[in-house]
Design a protein around this motif. Structure first.
Motif: not given
Lengths: 320, 248
Positions: A262-267, A269-274, A288-293
């Motif tokens: 999963i590349s990590g579209a902003i939508q 990432l929002a859904g899984v950020s919690s 982009p997901f690597f920046k949020a993991a």
């Protein structure tokens, strides 16, 4: 004065979310020195509930309402609120609780805040923190009315054992007629639902086709996890809509979220950020997901996932 | 059949979320507003009823004048009339109360709202309207068929899908599944031209009570640095998940 914690049940047992809801309500009842009442519909065993500090447990056992119906459940809770001069009702973030809460808020003339992620930061006025903009931000919200309803997001409040010796009361509710009939139920087979899971294994277009999903399912089995997917995967029909997580799909607030291909579209990432801990496996180091993991593996999912599965199986065998 | 679709105007799903006025307001600078996706699935389903059952479609929004562009888009997609209740939306109660007051005595057969908006995510307005007006309510609705005065709807519940039947009037909280993503309509030039001629009513709010108040927005804290694990050393990943993150 009293505070009610309404808990969901399944197969006549409290759901896992129940204890978080009770702990949240217990914290408020201690601050306000009010009685804590746990309300459960069609539950047999209340022993575990007593470990979380309620003063009373009110149980409604009635076969005619074994299927969830939001109008009837809201009415039953409303009757209990009336009998117990309740000002605060706390519910979990489950689909049924969030179905009935707005109905109950009108009955009680209460201000209602959903998706709450922390204990009240203030009592005058009563203020809580909730998520907003589909988990892209948070906000502080005050409830101005005398009666208040709060639905808390799962995994957002620490459970705390405070053993008590509650009075257990069977409540004989007046059940209104239902105007909606349940014609049939189609249960997903053998899967753990995303809402109930501690771990979610999720995959995207990087899996190349639905025929490769056994790799994801095997890993999920090993971890006792739910399976999920990205939006393109559900749009392509590779997986059911019920597995789509993200801004227009389901939000995921789990302990461990593993995103594969999963590349990590902003939508998304929002859904899984919690979710507390996120692991990303992707062959594109620029995803982009690597920046949020929290943890990342750059590698081919078709090699990494089976290998990880074997290693986890060995780990589980050793640690159980 | 008379249908009312409740429309939230929300930032496009790709928007970056920022705040202004000391973090008390959403920063609309450079943000494109769209029909809330859950509402758009409902509007598209309503279009289907318009074609098959000759239904009329009104769309309603509680909000300021800047929302009119989004409502015009709903007209261009095929709604017949737009109504804007001219008031800043403060909380779900105030929105639900104003829409309910409008609906009263208008004899809508079907009211379609979204399961939740993607900005406030309250999941509140349709449930509140259903209780204020004492009409049937089904949320997380993934399928809806109307036959005469009867509705058959599917609701996504935890662990499955239930099929429910009831009489109209009904209000639903819709989501993807009502129609598919590929069914969503992009307005064509003819639709856009026609939309300019369609009735657009701006009415004053008849009550302004609200029960909750949002004070301050925050952005999530910056994520700590990611730890990378070599694909040939997956034992390290298991060790981190077990001993550091303590999630397995």
């Amino acid at each position: 004065m009293s505070i009610i914690a309404y808990i969901e049940s399944s197969n006549r047992e409290p759901k896992k979310s129940a204890y978080e809801v009770i702990s949240y309500a217990k914290n408020i009842s201690e601050k306000l020195s009010t009685e804590l009442i746990v309300v459960a519909i069609n539950v047999d065993n209340t022993n575990e509930i007593s470990n979380y500090g309620p003063d009373k447990i009110i149980v409604v056992n009635n076969q005619s309402i074994k299927n969830f119906n939001p109008k009837i459940y809201a009415e039953v809770i409303y009757q209990i609120c009336n009998k117990n001069s309740t000002n605060h009702v706390i519910l979990g973030g489950g689909a049924d609780s969030k179905f009935l809460a707005p109905i109950l808020s009108i009955k009680l003339d209460a201000g209602y805040v959903s998706n709450v992620v922390g204990a009240p930061s203030n009592y005058e006025p009563f203020t809580v923190k909730r998520t907003s903009f589909s988990n892209k931000s948070f906000c502080d919200v005050s409830i101005l009315s005398k009666n208040k309803i709060i639905s808390i997001s799962s995994n957002s409040f620490e459970k705390k054992k405070i053993p008590s010796n509650p009075e257990i009361i069977e409540f004989d509710a007046e059940i209104p007629d239902s105007k909606i009939t349940q014609a049939s139920v189609d249960l997903s087979k053998g899967n753990i639902s995303i809402a109930d899971a501690d771990i979610v294994v999720s995959a995207g277009r990087g899996m190349k086709g639905p025929e490769n999903w056994h790799l994801i399912e095997n890993l999920a089995n090993t971890l006792n996890a739910a399976t999920a997917c990205s939006k393109p995967v559900s749009d392509l029909g590779w997986r059911p809509h019920s597995e789509h997580v993200g801004q227009t799909g389901k939000p995921v607030a789990t302990n461990l979220y593993i995103a594969i291909g999963i590349s990590g579209a902003i939508q998304h990432l929002a859904g899984v950020s919690s979710s507390k801990v996120k692991v990303v496996i992707n062959n594109d180091p620029e995803a982009p997901f690597f920046k949020a993991a929290d943890y990342g593996v750059v590698g081919d999912a078709f090699e990494v996932v089976p290998k990880l599965n074997e290693k986890l199986k060995a780990f589980k065998a050793e640690n159980n | 059949m008379k249908i009312l679709v409740c429309i939230s105007c929300v930032p496009d799903t790709t928007s970056k979320i920022n705040f202004t006025n000391n973090d008390t307001d959403f920063d609309t600078n450079g943000v494109q507003f769209v029909i809330n996706p859950n509402d758009e699935f409902g509007l598209t389903r309503a279009m289907w009823f318009k074609e098959k059952n000759n239904a009329s479609i009104d769309v309603i929004n509680v909000g300021e004048q800047s929302n009119e562009t989004v409502l015009r888009k709903a007209l261009a997609i095929g709604a017949d009339r737009a109504i804007r209740i001219d008031s800043k939306a403060i909380d779900s109660y105030q929105v639900a109360k104003n829409i309910s007051n409008f609906i009263k005595e208008k004899s809508y057969d079907l009211i379609i709202a979204g399961r939740e908006s993607i900005d406030y995510n309250g999941s509140m307005v349709p449930g509140m309207i259903s209780e204020i007006l004492n009409i049937n309510f089904i949320t997380n609705c993934v399928s809806l068929e109307i036959n005469g005065s009867n509705a058959t709807a599917k609701r996504e519940m935890e662990g499955g899908i239930e099929t429910l039947t009831c009489e109209l009037p009904l209000i639903i909280g819709g989501q993807k599944g009502l129609v598919e993503e590929s069914d969503l309509k992009i307005p064509n030039m003819r639709g856009i031209m026609q939309a300019r001629q369609k009735p657009f009513d701006v009415i004053a709010p008849d009550q302004s009570e609200f029960k909750t108040e949002t004070h301050k927005f925050y952005k999530p804290e910056d994520k700590k640095e990611i730890k990378m694990v070599d694909p040939d050393n997956l034992d390290k990943l298991i060790d981190l998940l077990h001993n550091e993150a303590k999630v397995i």
